[in-house]
Design an enzyme around this catalytic site. Structure first.
Site, PDB file in Angstrom:
ATOM      1  N   HIS A  12      23.980  27.842  88.064  1.00 13.99           N
ATOM      2  CA  HIS A  12      24.392  27.688  89.459  1.00 13.99           C
ATOM      3  C   HIS A  12      25.913  27.641  89.603  1.00 13.99           C
ATOM      4  CE1 HIS A  12      24.896  24.930  93.119  1.00 13.99           C
ATOM      5  NE2 HIS A  12      24.471  26.081  93.579  1.00 13.99           N
ATOM      6  N   HIS A  48      33.106  28.708  96.097  1.00 12.13           N
ATOM      7  CA  HIS A  48      32.138  27.925  96.868  1.00 12.13           C
ATOM      8  C   HIS A  48      32.844  27.008  97.849  1.00 12.13           C
ATOM      9  CE1 HIS A  48      29.118  24.961  97.945  1.00 12.13           C
ATOM     10  NE2 HIS A  48      28.188  25.741  97.442  1.00 12.13           N
TER      11      HIS A  48
END
EC number: 4.6.1.-
Length: 280
Positions: A12, A48
């Site tokens: 991830h 992110h």
């Protein structure tokens, strides 16, 4: 052991080139990478930002094209950086910053960048399968833009390497409608999940698995995110998922090595087509 379900262990938030090796060495055969866009719908950074999963640095990033080049090295046989185990990349497209009417354009620009910097213009580029994960059902025109651009640039065959996901946890029937509008059948992964610091039940995963396994379903594969605990890993495997996204690939690997799971599951390799529904 011939009919074990192949599992994709998805590292991830792999947004820096150095993290590719880090996650694959821990057992990931797949990674998820975030992509942010500039105001003109150009993919800009693998980034992110805050907030993100607890226990992770939210701010690692690369320029998008630099990341693609690093990824190409990691997925090109014969390259000194080649990682044979890395077979699937999920690009989490942060299209929330775009207007709906920019989606098609974003898809075109995406395809151009991928073709040049990852696929090396179709000349012995990276071999990984690619999932375009879109958070907003209204942004389905991104898929058409992507496909049109590849065709225009003379490489429609590369769509064989491309799959799809809508990651907004929408009602499964609404997701199906978006694919109809996009003209997409097949190559469909369905994600379900929530950040690692919050609990989430498996009811929607169960619905996605039921769709996948029904004769008239549109889903080929189901993945669950973000799973960092052994107990949640077991629950997800018991529910019949094909992929588990995690901050700790070694945790998923450990569970897959437990006697009860070793009989039923194995880590997917390049020979496992990620677009083909597994028949039990």
């Amino acid at each position: 052991a011939g009919n074990r379900r192949p599992i994709w262990i998805m590292g991830h938030m792999v947004n820096a080139i150095g993290q590719i090796d880090e996650f694959v060495n821990l057992g990931a055969n797949s990674i998820e990478t975030d992509v942010s866009f500039d105001d003109n719908a150009n993919p800009e950074y693998t980034y992110h930002g805050i907030p993100c999963d607890s226990g992770r640095n939210c701010k690692k990033y690369e320029n998008f094209n630099d990341f693609l080049k690093g990824l190409r090295s990691a997925t090109t046989p014969g390259n000194s950086k080649y990682q044979e185990k890395l077979v699937l990349v999920v690009f989490d497209l942060k299209t929330g910053s775009l207007y709906d009417n920019q989606a098609n354009d974003a898809g075109k620009k995406w395809a151009k960048n991928l073709l040049q910097h990852y696929w090396n213009n179709g000349n012995n580029g990276g071999r990984a399968y690619i999932v375009l994960s879109i958070p907003d059902l209204n942004h389905y025109p991104l898929i058409k833009g992507f496909k049109d651009q590849l065709t225009k640039d003379g490489h429609p065959e590369l769509m064989d390497k491309v799959g799809h996901d809508f990651s907004g946890n929408d009602d499964i029937s609404d997701v199906g409608k978006a694919y109809k509008k996009a003209g997409i059948t097949g190559h469909i992964w369905q994600s379900d999940g929530i950040t690692n610091s919050l609990p989430r039940g498996l009811s929607r995963v169960n619905a996605a698995v039921a769709n996948r396994d029904s004769a008239n379903g549109f889903i080929n594969k189901v993945y669950y995110w973000t799973v960092d605990k052994r107990s949640t890993t077991r629950d997800a495997l018991d529910a019949g998922v094909d992929g588990i996204m995690t901050n700790y690939p070694d945790v998923i690997t450990d569970v897959l090595n437990e006697a009860a799971y070793k009989k039923k599951f194995r880590v997917a390799t390049y020979d496992d087509n990620p677009w083909v529904t597994f028949n039990k």
